[in-house]
Design an enzyme around this catalytic site. Structure first.
Site, PDB file in Angstrom:
ATOM      1  N   SER A   1       2.195   2.199  -4.023  1.00 23.52           N
ATOM      2  CA  SER A   1       2.950   1.358  -4.953  1.00 23.52           C
ATOM      3  C   SER A   1       4.154   0.761  -4.258  1.00 23.52           C
ATOM      4  O   SER A   1       4.714   1.356  -3.326  1.00 23.52           O
ATOM      5  CB  SER A   1       3.435   2.181  -6.149  1.00 23.52           C
ATOM      6  OG  SER A   1       4.511   3.031  -5.769  1.00 23.52           O
ATOM      7  N   ASP A   2       4.579  -0.436  -4.698  1.00 21.35           N
ATOM      8  CA  ASP A   2       5.919  -0.866  -4.342  1.00 21.35           C
ATOM      9  C   ASP A   2       6.883   0.128  -4.982  1.00 21.35           C
ATOM     10  O   ASP A   2       6.541   0.836  -5.937  1.00 21.35           O
ATOM     11  CB  ASP A   2       6.186  -2.289  -4.829  1.00 21.35           C
ATOM     12  CG  ASP A   2       7.235  -3.000  -3.984  1.00 21.35           C
ATOM     13  OD1 ASP A   2       8.048  -2.310  -3.343  1.00 21.35           O
ATOM     14  OD2 ASP A   2       7.231  -4.240  -3.968  1.00 21.35           O
ATOM     15  N   TRP A   3       8.092   0.201  -4.465  1.00 25.86           N
ATOM     16  CA  TRP A   3       9.009   1.281  -4.835  1.00 25.86           C
ATOM     17  C   TRP A   3       9.389   1.184  -6.320  1.00 25.86           C
ATOM     18  O   TRP A   3       9.996   0.224  -6.754  1.00 25.86           O
ATOM     19  CB  TRP A   3      10.223   1.244  -3.930  1.00 25.86           C
ATOM     20  CG  TRP A   3      10.127   2.164  -2.745  1.00 25.86           C
ATOM     21  CD1 TRP A   3      11.096   3.016  -2.305  1.00 25.86           C
ATOM     22  CD2 TRP A   3       9.013   2.348  -1.847  1.00 25.86           C
ATOM     23  NE1 TRP A   3      10.658   3.706  -1.203  1.00 25.86           N
ATOM     24  CE2 TRP A   3       9.380   3.330  -0.909  1.00 25.86           C
ATOM     25  CE3 TRP A   3       7.733   1.817  -1.768  1.00 25.86           C
ATOM     26  CZ2 TRP A   3       8.534   3.773   0.115  1.00 25.86           C
ATOM     27  CZ3 TRP A   3       6.878   2.245  -0.751  1.00 25.86           C
ATOM     28  CH2 TRP A   3       7.279   3.206   0.164  1.00 25.86           C
TER      29      TRP A   3
END
Length: 801
Positions: free
Chosen positions: A221-223
């Site tokens: 995932s993106d953060w």
């Protein structure tokens, strides 16, 4: 093939889920009893930052990804990747968070500089080369951001509506190319696509990426993009990052025990993580010898910069300059000394050194008077305090000194010196200012958090630069500034203290700068000084560009105009000296209303730590400006076929379908300022012969100029009237609506004067296909065009498919 099931069977459910859930900001946990070390990740589109603030271990800063694409050189992209793989190994990083392959859909996109091109084929080929290079060092990559993250406005929540044909032919194509090249990781985006959050988008992440394409790597995932425990677990995501605000961990364990998520789903994710660990050496399996760490960072940064510079205009051979003919060179512009060598946000690293344009020219012209004038200063924030007026800075956290060379402190993740985030509540920056010039000096505090500023023992400021409740992302990506005027005497030392305070646990992200401006002329006076200097110089070199507050991750641009009075500066200097060279340092297109007034225009794309050295080599003819445009440059904003970055009611429709970039420009009467693929060198080329055989074309070119040079041979396809799609294509507006022409391949040729070179370019089957509920090859007659640029065709042949 590594058999991971014996290891998998040794793990409890809690251990399995822990391997899918960030243990901190940058890593996954170790499980020593199965031989698994902690998997460490790092930002890295242009350099490897590492996991925290390490001024004693700086990073190589390569030119921006757009610069890399501007080289049109897959071998050089592979070399850049090898360097960053080497840097990752040196810094203990297993997974590099890049490259970014979102497309240049609109020039207003704030993260434009971190992406490669408006064309999916060029993007995919450069990305594949980069990924192969990184992974040669057994370091993984995460090609990002899957998918539709082509702008920044409302990027965390916006739902992007993309038609199936455009999704397949444009936006997914670079990801598919990297998957085919054996990439080990993909990062899912914050946004949604067609009604489903990407972190939970099973159709794209699971059905297409993993099952249709056969991708065997991990999806990260993106953060803080994963927000729903069950939906993201069932939607193809493998790793949720970071630890904070993570919906997995105990919640995912409970979801498995309740039957909401199957145990087999977890096992598949863990297999992918263990395979990544084995590939990167974090899992103790049969050892693989590491490649030697023999790439020189300075050399790679220099070569990419030189290869990326696009000579867009060169009247009467204004360039290259001949040093023997020069007595005085005027170098003008605030950005000639405060060199912006990389973009803002995730792309930021701290290099060991930065060579400014002014320093580069002075180093290479030892017998010439290289004089400097600011001219116009576009920076909305004051530059960081530096120079002979300032004694060395001391950076102190809880009475512990930390090395620092500048008045800027930045980190994301681990604090310096092994300190615990939870224990950091204050930091202090100590300095001494001894003004060379007396009068009104301006100091500034920028960043985020609560600050106190003391000058000469007097408190000038106490407060927070942001209102209470500002979110973490806004704090990090939208720093603010407060200025203070102080009257100081020349030669009298004054102590300066900047103190920042944090609530416990908040110091995982820090951005603080002490700015300074000495007394000097006003805006009109600065321009007048530059004009006067230019008028009495042999040549004027003006450096203009964007700033971090105009072009950065986290927000989109509101205008393509250069900030401040830079346009006025160029016109006035050009009127005073017809031999005016303009260096445009921006990561994406800007408007150049004065382009017809100047002798030469050179585009430099945030050119990395060797910026000034590379620039001097190109201006003085030591090296060829090798770049070609990876994206179209407009004359005005209203001409751009796609500009919109503003969602309505939480959605943004890509209603233009496949007609972005040059595909859109070719449909309208207006022409751009500089077309896709444009770029001049210091020599000329003839295209002598072109032949087609099977799936390849061969093009023979000859260097007809006076010096060695480099040509980028671009091959485009143009469909004939008989190339009709036999059944209607969704989202096209017409069964036969296709671009006038599109890039099908490219190759580079290097030759001495008079030398001929033949290049072979493969025409992939996909170049003749459209997405029509599946890939459909469209039969008929095509014109294959060999070109110097999109608008400069040189040879063509017709073929039947």
């Amino acid at each position: 093939m590594i058999d991971l099931d014996p290891l998998l069977q040794q793990l409890s459910l809690e251990e399995k889920v822990s391997l899918l859930t960030g243990q901190d900001f940058w890593s996954l946990p170790a499980i020593p009893r199965i031989g698994l070390s902690s998997l460490v990740m790092s930002d890295g589109p242009v350099g490897v930052r590492g996991t925290g603030y390490t001024p004693d271990d700086p990073s190589v800063a390569l030119p921006s990804p757009t610069a890399l694409a501007a080289t049109w050189d897959v071998a050089l992209a592979r070399r850049a990747g090898r360097l960053l793989g080497q840097e990752s190994r040196r810094k203990g990083v297993h997974l590099l968070l890049g490259p970014t392959v979102n497309l240049h859909r609109t020039p207003l996109g704030g993260r434009h500089f971190e992406c490669y091109s408006e064309d999916p084929l060029l993007t995919g080929e450069i990305a594949a080369g980069f990924v192969e290079g990184v992974q040669q060092h057994r370091v993984g990559t995460t090609v990002k951001h899957l998918v539709g993250n082509d702008f920044e406005t409302e990027r965390m929540t916006v739902d992007v509506r993309i038609g199936e044909r455009a999704l397949r032919e444009l936006y997914l194509a670079p990801f598919e190319r990297v998957a085919a090249a054996g990439g080990w990781g993909v990062m899912s985006a914050y946004n949604g696509v067609n009604g489903e959050s990407m972190a939970a988008n099973g159709r794209i992440q699971d059905e297409i990426l993993k099952r249709e394409w056969g991708f065997d790597g991990v999806v990260v995932s993106d953060w803080r993009a994963a927000r729903d425990t069950v939906a993201s677990a069932l939607g193809g995501l493998d790793i949720a990052m970071p630890a904070m605000d993570n919906p997995w961990g105990p919640a995912l364990v409970e979801a498995v025990r309740s039957g909401a998520v199957g145990a087999d789903v977890i096992d598949e994710k863990v297999r992918r993580v263990l395979l990544l660990a084995a590939r990167t050496g974090a899992l103790a399996v049969e050892p693989t010898p590491d490649l030697p760490l023999d790439e020189d960072g300075d050399d790679v940064a220099h070569d990419v910069a030189v290869g990326s510079f696009v000579l867009a205009r060169n009247v009467d051979f204004a360039l290259p300059l001949e040093p023997a003919e020069l007595t005085r060179v005027a170098v003008i512009g605030a950005l000639a000394t405060d060199a912006r060598v990389l973009g803002g946000g995730s792309a930021q690293v701290t290099p060991r050194h930065v060579i400014s344009p002014l320093d580069g020219l002075r180093n290479d012209l030892p017998g010439v008077d290289v004089a400097y004038a600011i001219g116009a200063d576009p920076r909305p924030f004051l530059p960081a305090a530096q120079g002979p007026d300032w004694a060395p800075f001391r950076f102190v956290i809880h009475d512990q000194d930390v090395p620092v060379e500048t008045a800027t402190i930045r980190w994301i993740g681990d604090p310096p010196a092994g300190l615990d985030v939870a224990g950091i509540t204050t930091l202090e920056l100590h300095a001494e200012l001894t003004p060379e010039t007396g009068g009104e000096h301006v100091l500034a505090v920028s960043g985020f958090g609560a600050f106190e500023l003391f000058v000469g023992g007097e408190k000038l400021y106490e407060g927070s630069l942001h209102p209470p409740g500002t979110g973490r992302a806004d704090l990090l990506l939208h720093p603010k500034e407060q200025r203070f005027a102080v009257t100081l005497e020349a030669g009298t030392p004054v102590p300066v203290l900047l103190r920042q305070t944090f609530v416990p646990g908040a110091a995982h992200s820090v951005s603080t700068t002490l700015g300074h401006r000495a007394p000097g002329p006003d805006e009109e006076g600065l321009i007048a000084e530059a004009v006067e200097l230019a008028a009495r110089s042999d040549v004027a070199v003006i450096v203009v560009g964007t700033t971090e507050q105009v072009e950065s991750e986290g927000f989109d641009r509101t205008s393509l105009a250069l900030p401040g009075r830079q346009d006025e500066l160029v016109s006035r200097v050009a009127a005073a000296n017809p031999r005016t060279i303009v260096v445009v340092n921006a990561g994406s297109p800007v408007l150049l209303p004065w382009s017809g007034e100047v002798a030469a225009v050179l585009l430099t794309w945030f050119p990395g730590q060797e910026a000034g050295a590379a620039l001097a080599d190109v201006l003085l003819g030591v090296a060829e400006p090798g770049g070609r445009l990876p994206t179209t440059w407009p004359r005005s904003e209203k001409d751009c076929p796609v500009l919109d970055v503003k969602p309505s009611d939480g959605t943004l429709g890509y209603d233009e379908g496949i007609f972005i970039g040059y595909r859109g420009w070719l449909r309208q009467a207006t022409e751009p300022l500089f077309a896709f693929g444009h770029g001049l060198g210091y020599t000329d080329w003839s295209y002598d012969h072109m032949a087609h055989s099977g799936s390849e074309v061969r093009v023979t070119v000859t260097n007809t100029g006076w010096r060695a040079g480099r040509e980028v041979v671009q091959v485009y396809l143009s469909p004939g009237a008989d190339t009709l799609v036999t059944t209607p294509v969704p989202d096209s507006g017409s069964p036969v609506e296709r671009p006038e022409r599109w890039l099908a391949g490219f190759a580079t040729a290097d030759a001495e004067p008079g030398e001929s070179v033949t290049v072979t370019i493969q025409l992939p089957e996909r170049a003749f296909q459209v997405w029509n509920d599946g890939w459909q090859t469209v039969p008929g007659t095509y014109t294959v065009i060999a070109a110097h640029a999109l608008d400069d065709p040189r040879r063509s042949v017709e073929i039947a498919v």
